[in-house]
Design a protein around this motif. Structure first.
Motif, PDB file in Angstrom:
ATOM      1  N   ASP A   1       1.987 -11.290   8.515  1.00 49.61           N
ATOM      2  CA  ASP A   1       2.256  -9.889   8.832  1.00 49.61           C
ATOM      3  C   ASP A   1       3.578  -9.786   9.577  1.00 49.61           C
ATOM      4  O   ASP A   1       3.857 -10.576  10.488  1.00 49.61           O
ATOM      5  CB  ASP A   1       1.143  -9.309   9.705  1.00 49.61           C
ATOM      6  N   ARG A   2       4.383  -8.804   9.189  1.00 49.26           N
ATOM      7  CA  ARG A   2       5.650  -8.551   9.864  1.00 49.26           C
ATOM      8  C   ARG A   2       5.676  -7.103  10.339  1.00 49.26           C
ATOM      9  O   ARG A   2       4.829  -6.291   9.942  1.00 49.26           O
ATOM     10  CB  ARG A   2       6.828  -8.791   8.904  1.00 49.26           C
ATOM     11  N   ILE A   3       6.644  -6.779  11.162  1.00 50.90           N
ATOM     12  CA  ILE A   3       6.760  -5.417  11.679  1.00 50.90           C
ATOM     13  C   ILE A   3       6.936  -4.425  10.535  1.00 50.90           C
ATOM     14  O   ILE A   3       6.366  -3.334  10.530  1.00 50.90           O
ATOM     15  CB  ILE A   3       7.941  -5.322  12.666  1.00 50.90           C
ATOM     16  N   HIS A   4       7.721  -4.822   9.517  1.00 53.66           N
ATOM     17  CA  HIS A   4       8.061  -3.893   8.448  1.00 53.66           C
ATOM     18  C   HIS A   4       7.193  -4.024   7.197  1.00 53.66           C
ATOM     19  O   HIS A   4       7.344  -3.233   6.275  1.00 53.66           O
ATOM     20  CB  HIS A   4       9.533  -4.082   8.059  1.00 53.66           C
ATOM     21  N   ARG A   5       6.269  -5.000   7.168  1.00 52.62           N
ATOM     22  CA  ARG A   5       5.408  -5.112   5.987  1.00 52.62           C
ATOM     23  C   ARG A   5       4.218  -6.019   6.282  1.00 52.62           C
ATOM     24  O   ARG A   5       4.242  -6.828   7.215  1.00 52.62           O
ATOM     25  CB  ARG A   5       6.179  -5.662   4.784  1.00 52.62           C
ATOM     26  N   LYS A   6       3.187  -5.886   5.465  1.00 54.86           N
ATOM     27  CA  LYS A   6       1.995  -6.714   5.611  1.00 54.86           C
ATOM     28  C   LYS A   6       2.156  -8.022   4.832  1.00 54.86           C
ATOM     29  O   LYS A   6       2.976  -8.118   3.919  1.00 54.86           O
ATOM     30  CB  LYS A   6       0.770  -5.956   5.079  1.00 54.86           C
TER      31      LYS A   6
END
Length: 320
Positions: free
Chosen positions: A276-281
């Motif tokens: 998981d990233r801030i801008h996408r799963k």
């Protein structure tokens, strides 16, 4: 990059009989709430209650982490040799301890000069990864989302060690250097502002240029500290080169890219896609491999990517 008040620590790492007497906190709606003061023992009942409520992490004040980290690193050898502890729990403790080391280095890059500490952790990692086919299954439970960059460094190191061990006939010392390069490959990110690292929207050209500097800056930082092998240094510097020559910082092409950096580039992208990233799963293991094979033409050494797919797919099938 992270909250400077507390660090997460997995419940698996907290042994009621031997864990240091430090305060432990839970986290609710972004706030830390005291769960156990320093003068009360953490008990088996605490562990049971937390597990029943699906709590995977407690939090330790940064001022207490030196004592906790020293405790975990000192006891690693005994923990990994215990017969009354399952493989997953051992992995959680080892991975947690290694992440603590990475955080220490990111907070103070001069900590990287303590090479013996890093070498010992990499040796434990290598032994654990090679001794059990299910050893990757605890990686996702090491730390929470806010600690992505540190867990990512551990994942890249672990995957790189596995690939190098299975594909190349390296000596233990060479493998150790590979692991060190993996743990520290993103060290240059400490020179990038949090506003860029944590930006949820698309980066501007200027911001992306600054991000691209991290590989070279990490290399220069470790070079200045001294003591690191060429294997480790070149992995840090060139893990964003592309096989078609379109990468950075040197636009190296094909086998002009150091072998360890070629491996690390594959592991780096796979780890990034499956987290998981801030801008996408995160995407699934299968989807990540599909993206790497079909949507990133020219990025990787095709033969090496094929071997990586074989190795990681075999591991995933064993862990089911």
């Amino acid at each position: 990059m992270r909250d400077h008040y507390c660090r997460p620590i997995s419940i698996a790492s907290i042994n009621p009989q031997t864990f240091p007497d430090v305060s432990l906190y839970t986290k609710s709606s972004g706030n830390y709430v005291l769960y156990k003061p320093h003068d009360r023992k953490f008990t088996d009942m605490d562990r049971m209650r937390l597990e029943q409520n699906f709590v995977e992490f407690l939090y330790v004040r940064t001022g207490d982490m030196e004592e906790v980290t020293r405790f975990l690193e000192t006891g690693l050898s005994e923990i990994l040799n215990r017969h009354d502890m399952d493989v997953r729990t051992k992995g959680q403790i080892l991975y947690q301890t290694t992440v603590n080391y990475v955080i220490d280095v990111f907070e103070n890059p001069e900590e990287a000069a303590k090479l013996d500490r890093c070498r010992n952790l990499v040796k434990y990692l290598l032994h654990y990864l090679c001794s059990d086919p299910t050893s990757l299954n605890a990686l996702h439970s090491v730390a929470d989302h806010n600690y992505y960059i540190f867990v990512h460094s551990l994942q890249v190191a672990a995957l790189s060690l596995l690939v190098h061990d299975e594909v190349y006939g390296l000596t233990p010392d060479e493998l150790t250097d590979v692991g060190i390069g993996g743990l520290l490959h993103d060290l240059g990110m400490v020179f990038i502002s949090n506003s860029i690292l944590e930006k949820p929207d698309a980066l501007s050209d200027v911001e992306y240029y600054k991000i691209k500097q991290h590989a070279q800056r990490g290399y220069e930082c470790l070079k200045e500290i001294g003591g690191f092998s060429e294997i480790s240094l070149l992995a840090v510097r060139h893990h964003h080169e592309r096989f078609d020559g379109d990468g950075y910082p040197s636009a190296l092409k094909g086998d002009a890219i150091p072998r360890t950096a070629q491996v690390m580039a594959i592991c780096d992208v796979y780890s990034a896609l499956t987290a998981d990233r801030i801008h996408r799963k995160a995407v699934s293991h299968e989807r990540a491999l599909e993206v790497m094979r079909t949507e990133m033409p020219g990025a990787f050494n095709p033969e090496l990517l094929a071997r990586f797919v074989e190795i990681i797919t075999a591991r995933k099938s064993t862990e089911k």
